[in-house]
Write an enzyme that holds these catalytic residues in place. Structure first.
Site, PDB file in Angstrom:
ATOM      1  N   SER A 201      -1.285   6.371  -1.819  1.00 31.28           N
ATOM      2  CA  SER A 201      -2.059   7.008  -2.793  1.00 31.28           C
ATOM      3  C   SER A 201      -3.377   6.538  -2.944  1.00 31.28           C
ATOM      4  O   SER A 201      -4.607   6.858  -2.943  1.00 31.28           O
ATOM      5  CB  SER A 201      -1.181   7.643  -4.008  1.00 31.28           C
ATOM      6  OG  SER A 201      -0.639   6.690  -4.532  1.00 31.28           O
ATOM      7  N   LYS A 202      -3.288   5.097  -3.126  1.00 31.53           N
ATOM      8  CA  LYS A 202      -4.615   4.228  -3.420  1.00 31.53           C
ATOM      9  C   LYS A 202      -5.203   3.985  -2.367  1.00 31.53           C
ATOM     10  O   LYS A 202      -6.277   4.005  -2.259  1.00 31.53           O
ATOM     11  CB  LYS A 202      -4.095   3.094  -4.310  1.00 31.53           C
ATOM     12  CG  LYS A 202      -3.541   3.352  -5.483  1.00 31.53           C
ATOM     13  CD  LYS A 202      -3.185   2.156  -6.347  1.00 31.53           C
ATOM     14  CE  LYS A 202      -2.358   2.439  -7.595  1.00 31.53           C
ATOM     15  NZ  LYS A 202      -0.964   2.721  -7.496  1.00 31.53           N
TER      16      LYS A 202
ATOM     17  N   CYS B  34       3.005  -0.695 -12.478  1.00 32.20           N
ATOM     18  CA  CYS B  34       3.346   0.510 -13.376  1.00 32.20           C
ATOM     19  C   CYS B  34       4.327  -0.229 -14.318  1.00 32.20           C
ATOM     20  O   CYS B  34       5.513   0.584 -14.469  1.00 32.20           O
ATOM     21  CB  CYS B  34       3.688   1.664 -12.836  1.00 32.20           C
ATOM     22  SG  CYS B  34       5.119   1.545 -11.393  1.00 32.20           S
TER      23      CYS B  34
ATOM     24  N   ALA C 131       0.790  -1.210   0.122  1.00 34.44           N
ATOM     25  CA  ALA C 131      -0.214  -0.178  -0.032  1.00 34.44           C
ATOM     26  C   ALA C 131       0.849   1.363   0.143  1.00 34.44           C
ATOM     27  O   ALA C 131       0.323   2.187  -0.306  1.00 34.44           O
ATOM     28  CB  ALA C 131      -0.978  -0.058   1.240  1.00 34.44           C
TER      29      ALA C 131
HETATM   30  C1  LIG Z   1       4.009   0.003  -6.673  1.00 31.31           C
HETATM   31  S1  LIG Z   1       4.655   0.260  -4.782  1.00 31.31           S
HETATM   32  C2  LIG Z   1       2.687   0.357  -4.273  1.00 31.31           C
HETATM   33  C3  LIG Z   1       2.072   1.751  -4.291  1.00 31.31           C
HETATM   34  C4  LIG Z   1       1.083   2.072  -3.405  1.00 31.31           C
HETATM   35  N1  LIG Z   1       0.151   0.981  -3.931  1.00 31.31           N
HETATM   36  C5  LIG Z   1       0.349   3.533  -3.875  1.00 31.31           C
HETATM   37  O1  LIG Z   1      -0.489   3.649  -4.598  1.00 31.31           O
HETATM   38  O2  LIG Z   1       0.919   4.296  -3.267  1.00 31.31           O
HETATM   39  C6  LIG Z   1       5.237  -1.313  -4.265  1.00 31.31           C
HETATM   40  C7  LIG Z   1       5.157  -1.530  -2.698  1.00 31.31           C
HETATM   41  O3  LIG Z   1       5.254  -2.666  -2.463  1.00 31.31           O
HETATM   42  C8  LIG Z   1       5.957  -2.634  -1.185  1.00 31.31           C
HETATM   43  N2  LIG Z   1       6.678  -4.028  -1.357  1.00 31.31           N
HETATM   44  C9  LIG Z   1       7.701  -4.609  -1.679  1.00 31.31           C
HETATM   45  N3  LIG Z   1       7.668  -6.052  -1.740  1.00 31.31           N
HETATM   46  C10 LIG Z   1       6.532  -6.332  -0.846  1.00 31.31           C
HETATM   47  C11 LIG Z   1       6.224  -7.603  -0.008  1.00 31.31           C
HETATM   48  N4  LIG Z   1       6.678  -8.682  -0.161  1.00 31.31           N
HETATM   49  N5  LIG Z   1       5.235  -7.363   0.816  1.00 31.31           N
HETATM   50  C12 LIG Z   1       4.523  -6.153   0.944  1.00 31.31           C
HETATM   51  N6  LIG Z   1       4.865  -5.035   0.170  1.00 31.31           N
HETATM   52  C13 LIG Z   1       5.842  -5.159  -0.534  1.00 31.31           C
HETATM   53  C14 LIG Z   1       7.092  -1.665  -1.507  1.00 31.31           C
HETATM   54  O4  LIG Z   1       7.621  -1.251  -0.171  1.00 31.31           O
HETATM   55  C15 LIG Z   1       6.233  -0.627  -2.065  1.00 31.31           C
HETATM   56  O5  LIG Z   1       5.827   0.335  -1.313  1.00 31.31           O
END
Ligand SMILES: C[S@@+](CC[C@H](N)C(=O)[O-])C[C@H]1O[C@@H](n2cnc3c(N)ncnc32)[C@H](O)[C@@H]1O
Length: 684
Positions: A56-57, A196, A52
């Site tokens: 933003s989402k 993305c 999350a």
């Molecule tokens: C694409 S970003 C998410 C953006 C978010 N959904 C937003 O809209 O603001 C991916 C997120 O996944 C997290 N992440 C990476 N590996 C993960 C895991 N195994 N479990 C949970 N979160 C993870 C990262 O820290 C990062 O914040």
């Protein structure tokens, strides 16, 4: 550079920054707002946002949940926002604080091991009449970590950093996270998978593998009629994989030494070497399959995939054309991939063979620098069956892990926590661990270094708050107050949680605190620590965050100010009783009990005070009633923003509006008592 020099734009930028900080405006890449729109969230839904941060989402999801709530009431739904990265979780907490929501829990887990929180069957039979027996969600957002090539326009660095290995390294993790999301989804529930990135290995290949593992229990939803104005391209049905300078068409092309990196699930057919030897894997030599070179049949024009322009390639049998690819040139946005999945029946039981295959396939993601992607080090594989998934998640925790005595413990405050995801032995419950010579270490159930979440039940304090503010009995207090301090005698902040969050929290206690909770509910009351605070009849003031919710239920310590007196207060931050334009208002203020009070601005010039009804448009601020004056208890920034809005709205005192006192940029909530305590203050 030119833009920055333009004074009008500079002022506009300042305006955006301020409004963003206050929470009136959220700045977000437009395309990144699309995935939650396809989730079809209702206000009573339980929603899991698996990856999350920065939130933003999550913010969008909360807005949808809250959109039809009336003043003083909360929606039935809730959001759990999870992220692996504790720093990013803190960012999310900061962002969502502006929502003033009691319907949010922030957790800090590996999404692929998100706890199942499932009561055992006996417990279930006994208790389930009114309580939830397992944490299942109506909606799951699976916005996974990805290689981020869809953000190339705004992150030019990626042109240098991106390589095919990034996607290869993330594919398995993405599959695991998506599978965990589906296992936590209610039957009939919807999950959106998004990245993305435009890399099919992180997108269509993941969706196809998930559909394969779910064997008909999950379907890919055709959402071509939803958000019809959004230009999107259909998902790919065939692609090739580029590795070490070669294009690979099928898993059989993968050299043995690369098979731990390039997995069969990355190919359209998903078939491994053995399956392919005598299989009739569909191959589409002409590239005429639906959605590749022509019209996808749903009115969406397909574009030719550059990596697919050559001859034979595997074709995926799943209807991947239902996936959506949003491309930068379609509507001048970043790129995004979105797939909408629906769970139609329980996930199938896992066979030993499948589990073995999954175990073999799991590879540790490469240690690469990824956009928004924190590649975790996972050592335990995951499987498809829901119970196995639950078991893995719960097993993943080593309950016998010893406490490291020399652990460096920082000052653990109510909002801080240690980033180490470690657990305490099972018998440790909500205690404060004393480490010799170190500051106290807070423990949340099994989670060490994380502030506990404790139901706040101190009747003396609760009654003193209720009496002081005359809080109407209809306002639900019982079971809705929590603190983050196991030492309930020294509680500084009391948080308010919705009924839905309360249910989840109660379940979490029953299942042995499987959730590692970083933040919960919203701050409602805060202990007044300064000298004058201790002499006030009630030690707790109402926080700005909690005020909108509790306001309709407050019957005492409340004042109604005319717009000009309200403005006067905001401009001067503290006003002597005799200095208010409305002498009656000053008198009423003087007659209040010392301590926190609420000032509501009346609409119109006259104060028809008591008959005023509180609704969503009511403007109110927390103040402190001292011996001779009222002081505002709102951050300087909030004061400034509110003042600017009021000046525009009422257009009072033309000419003076442009010059607000910007001297303080303090973003913390003002502690007026400390201001009152300054030496030259005749009030103290
Ligand atoms: C694409 S970003 C998410 C953006 C978010 N959904 C937003 O809209 O603001 C991916 C997120 O996944 C997290 N992440 C990476 N590996 C993960 C895991 N195994 N479990 C949970 N979160 C993870 C990262 O820290 C990062 O914040």
């Amino acid at each position: 550079m030119q833009l920055r020099k333009n004074q009008t734009l500079e002022r506009f930028h300042e305006f955006l920054k301020l409004e963003n900080e206050i929470g009136n405006i959220t700045r977000q890449e437009a395309v990144s707002m699309v995935p939650p729109l396809f989730l079809d969230v209702h206000s009573d839904h339980f929603v899991l946002d698996m990856c999350a941060a920065p939130g933003s989402k999550t913010f969008q999801l909360l807005e949808i949940i809250h959109q039809s709530s009336k003043a003083g009431s909360l929606p039935d739904g809730m959001v759990i926002a999870n992220d692996l990265d504790v720093q990013r979780c803190n960012l999310l907490i900061h962002q969502t604080k502006r929502m003033c929501t009691a319907n949010l829990i922030v957790t800090n887990h590996e999404a692929q091991h998100f706890p199942g929180c499932r009561l055992n069957r006996n417990y279930e039979r006994m208790e389930l009449d009114h309580n939830i027996g397992q944490l299942l969600f109506d909606r799951v957002l699976c916005d996974v970590p990805c290689s981020g090539d869809g953000t190339l326009r705004k992150a030019p660095d990626l042109w240098r950093k991106w390589n095919t290995g990034m996607g290869h390294g993330l594919h398995s993790l993405q599959v695991l996270i998506a599978m965990r999301g589906l296992s936590l989804l209610k039957i009939g529930g919807r999950m959106v998978y998004s990245t993305c990135s435009m890399n099919p290995i992180e997108n269509e290949a993941v969706v196809a593998e998930v559909l394969r593992r779910c064997g008909g229990s999950v379907k890919l939803v055709d959402v071509s009629s939803e958000l019809s104005q959004l230009i999107r391209q259909p998902g790919l049905k065939r692609w090739k994989i580029y590795d070490k300078g070669t294009w690979l068409v099928s898993y059989k092309d993968v050299p043995k030494y690369r098979r731990s990196v390039i997995l069969s699930s990355m190919f359209p057919s998903g078939r491994g070497h053995h399956d392919l030897v005598d299989s009739s894997c569909s191959v589409d030599p002409e590239g005429i399959t639906n959605g590749i070179n022509g019209n996808a049949g749903d009115g969406v024009q397909a574009v030719e995939n550059p990596v697919m322009s050559e001859s034979a390639a595997e074709v995926c049998d799943f209807p991947l054309e239902h996936c959506m690819r949003i491309l930068p040139h379609d509507q001048n946005t970043g790129a995004f991939f979105i797939a909408v999945l629906q769970k139609v029946s329980p996930l199938p039981a896992i066979t030993e063979q499948t589990k073995k295959k999954i175990d073999e396939q799991y590879v540790e993601p490469a240690n690469q620098s990824l956009n928004d992607a924190q590649v975790p080090q996972i050592t335990s594989p995951e499987s498809t069956h829901e119970e196995v998934l639950n078991a893995v998640s719960e097993e993943n925790v080593d309950d016998n892990e010893p406490i490291t005595e020399d652990l460096e413990v920082g000052p653990v405050t109510c909002e801080e926590q240690n980033s180490k995801e470690t657990r305490e032995p099972d018998n440790v419950q909500n205690t404060t661990k004393r480490v010799p010579g170190k500051r106290k270490l807070q423990i949340q159930g099994k989670w060490r270094g994380v502030d506990p979440v404790v139901f706040f039940k101190d009747e003396t304090i609760i009654n003193s708050i209720k009496d002081f503010y005359g809080i109407d009995e209809r306002f639900p207090f019982n079971g809705h107050l929590v603190t983050r301090n196991s030492d309930t005698n020294h509680v500084k902040r009391i948080y308010y949680i919705s009924k839905s969050v309360k249910d989840v929290l109660e379940l979490n206690f029953k299942v042995g605190q499987q959730l590692k909770i970083t933040s919960i509910g919203m701050k409602m009351f805060e202990r007044q620590t300064a000298r004058e605070g201790s002499s006030a009849p009630c030690a707790f003031r109402i926080s700005s965050e909690g005020l909108p919710l509790i306001l309709p239920y407050i019957t005492k310590q409340i004042l109604h100010a005319s717009p000009s007196d309200f403005k006067h207060l905001l401009q001067n931050k503290e006003v002597k009783f005799e200095d208010f334009t409305d002498a009656e208002f000053g008198e009423k203020a003087a007659n209040l009990l010392p301590g926190c009070c609420v000032v509501i601005m009346c609409i119109g010039k006259t104060v028809a005070a008591e008959s005023l009804k509180v609704d969503e448009s009511t403007i109110a601020i927390g103040c402190w009633k001292g011996r001779a004056r009222l002081s505002v208890m709102v951050t300087a920034m909030d004061c400034q923003e509110l003042l600017e809005r009021l000046l525009i709205r009422f257009d009072t005192e033309k000419g003076s509006s442009g010059h607000l006192d910007n001297s303080s940029n303090d973003v913390e909530e003002v502690q007026p008592v400390q201001e009152l305590n300054r030496e030259n203050d005749d009030d103290v």
